[in-house]
Design a protein around this motif. Structure first.
Motif, short mmCIF file in Angstrom:
data_model
loop_
_atom_site.label_atom_id
_atom_site.label_comp_id
_atom_site.label_asym_id
_atom_site.label_seq_id
_atom_site.Cartn_x
_atom_site.Cartn_y
_atom_site.Cartn_z
N GLY A 171 0.80 -1.21 0.00
CA GLY A 171 0.00 0.00 0.00
C GLY A 171 0.83 1.26 0.00
N LYS A 172 0.43 2.23 -0.82
CA LYS A 172 1.11 3.53 -0.83
C LYS A 172 0.16 4.67 -0.47
N ARG A 173 -1.12 4.33 -0.26
CA ARG A 173 -2.09 5.37 0.08
C ARG A 173 -2.12 5.56 1.59
N ASP A 223 3.94 -6.21 9.81
CA ASP A 223 4.01 -5.20 8.76
C ASP A 223 5.27 -4.36 8.91
N PHE A 224 5.59 -3.63 7.86
CA PHE A 224 6.75 -2.75 7.86
C PHE A 224 6.63 -1.74 6.74
N TYR A 225 7.37 -0.64 6.86
CA TYR A 225 7.48 0.35 5.80
C TYR A 225 8.87 0.21 5.17
N LEU A 226 8.91 0.22 3.85
CA LEU A 226 10.18 0.11 3.15
C LEU A 226 10.29 1.21 2.10
N ARG A 285 7.89 8.91 -0.20
CA ARG A 285 6.83 8.14 0.45
C ARG A 285 7.20 6.66 0.44
N PRO A 286 7.38 6.02 1.60
CA PRO A 286 7.69 4.59 1.61
C PRO A 286 6.45 3.77 1.28
#
Length: 408
Positions: free
Chosen positions: A249-251, A287-290, A301-302
């Motif tokens: 997801g990027k939103r 989950d994680f942000y990359l 924006r990750p």
């Protein structure tokens, strides 16, 4: 940004001219060229959409489009000559990357260490996305689902399966998830077996376009279809592959800033490969942000990744490294991209499929501007959907292109 609507007469005219030109100058029944290069005098949506619909579905010929000005002299660009040549060289390089991928080539590959995890077991990466009609599309226009999957162990080729489906604007009880996922995945598994001479031992699905409230729908509606595909008698698995499903997801509104000068790039963004998996992530979920790419403008924006189903028991380090390494394998770029390529490819395949439905999707169909009552409205929407199915089935993706990245 929405593209301007294309009058259907212009699309039909462009299609007829292209068909006549190609069939008159090429003997397509005997031998086809590897590809057809089309030089466009301007960025014409009508010509482009007509060309792709005609060649992808009816003629079965790979096509490559270039703008005439950029392919020749960049004469319209008010730049120094040296800068023009550099830009033109880069333009040609980007076009060749697309062409090589279309023709089954390998643009670049991961080194042995980065590829090792993918080769420990025969691994098939799957990208899934769904595109829906816009507010200007005909009332009753379908949604389009795309499923892509690699056919080699170097993660370079990702042919696609495409399918139309009913959405809730057509029937209120329609499912929002991919409705023909079982059959589409079987297509991908068959091709994997054909090219690799074996079925995968593990399947990792990257699902794009899913909001937080739809995670349970993926688990309830899509995962069972994937497991059904593994049980298919057409495939004859000796032992079923293990499955992991990761939603991309990027939103979201999360942004991360470096805490000191050694951790940021020249424009102030965090460095590619930055992972955030503590503090702002979910308490209970995996989950994680990359941030796998380099941000050129603004604050980068990750991408948010969440593992919602995992039979492979992937560790955090394994999944984060795998996604980051795979982000360098996008065929149309020489650097890492922000979204893992299988999900990226599925999105591009969906956008290509929209071109095939022409006025039903781009707002030029007569029904696009009509507002109907509830009772007669559903009947009319179903009629438009049947019209879309007839248009789609008249020329499916040509057999000569089905096993290629024609959409790239």
């Amino acid at each position: 940004m929405e593209t301007p609507a294309i009058p259907d007469k212009d699309r039909l005219k462009a299609t007829n001219i292209l068909r006549d030109t190609l069939t008159r100058n090429l003997d397509l029944s005997r031998s086809k060229p590897s590809f057809v290069l089309v030089l466009l005098p301007e960025a014409s949506r009508a010509i482009y959409s007509a060309l792709k619909a005609l060649c992808d579905r009816e003629l079965g010929v790979q096509t490559l489009c270039m703008l005439l000005d950029q392919a020749t002299s960049l004469r319209k660009q008010n730049l120094p000559e040296g800068k023009k040549r550099a830009l033109q060289k880069q333009y040609f390089a980007n076009v060749v990357l697309k062409l090589n991928a279309k023709l089954g080539g390998e643009n670049h590959s991961l080194d042995g260490a980065s590829l090792r995890w993918f080769k420990e077991k025969r691994t098939m990466l799957v990208g899934i996305d769904v595109t829906h009609p816009s507010s200007t599309s005909a009332q009753g226009a379908p949604s389009i689902a795309a499923v892509v999957a690699n056919t080699d162990d170097k993660l370079t080729q990702f042919p696609a399966s495409l399918s139309l489906q009913v959405n809730r604007k057509i029937k209120k009880d329609a499912e929002e998830m991919v409705q023909d996922l079982r059959d589409m995945l079987i297509e991908r598994l068959k091709l994997y077996k054909k090219t690799c001479h074996a079925l995968p031992e593990r399947v990792i699905v990257y699902r794009d376009g899913v909001s937080e409230g739809q995670y349970s729908l993926v688990l309830d509606k899509e995962v069972p279809q994937i497991l059904e595909a593994f049980d298919s008698k057409e495939l004859q698995f000796e032992s079923k592959p293990t499955l992991s499903v990761i939603v991309c997801g990027k939103r979201h509104h999360a942004r991360f800033l470096g805490t000191n000068k050694d951790e940021v790039t020249s424009n102030g963004n965090t460095r590619p490969g930055t992972v955030v998996d503590k503090g702002v992530t979910d308490i209970y979920n995996f989950d994680f942000y990359l941030q796998s790419h380099s941000g050129l403008k603004g604050t980068v924006r990750p991408t948010h990744y969440i593992v919602i189903y995992d039979e492979n028991r992937i560790s955090a380090d394994e999944v984060q490294s795998a996604v980051h390494n795979n982000s360098h394998m996008y065929a149309r770029a020489t650097k890492a991209v922000s979204l893992v390529p299988p999900a990226y490819y599925a999105d591009i395949a969906c956008e290509r499929a929209r071109l095939y439905l022409g006025p039903l999707m781009d707002g030029t169909h007569p029904q696009s501007s009509k507002k109907t009552g509830k009772k007669s409205g559903e009947e009319e929407r179903l009629r438009i959907f049947e019209e879309a199915k007839a248009l789609w089935n008249a020329h499916g993706i040509h057999p000569d292109l089905q096993d290629t990245m024609f959409y790239i």
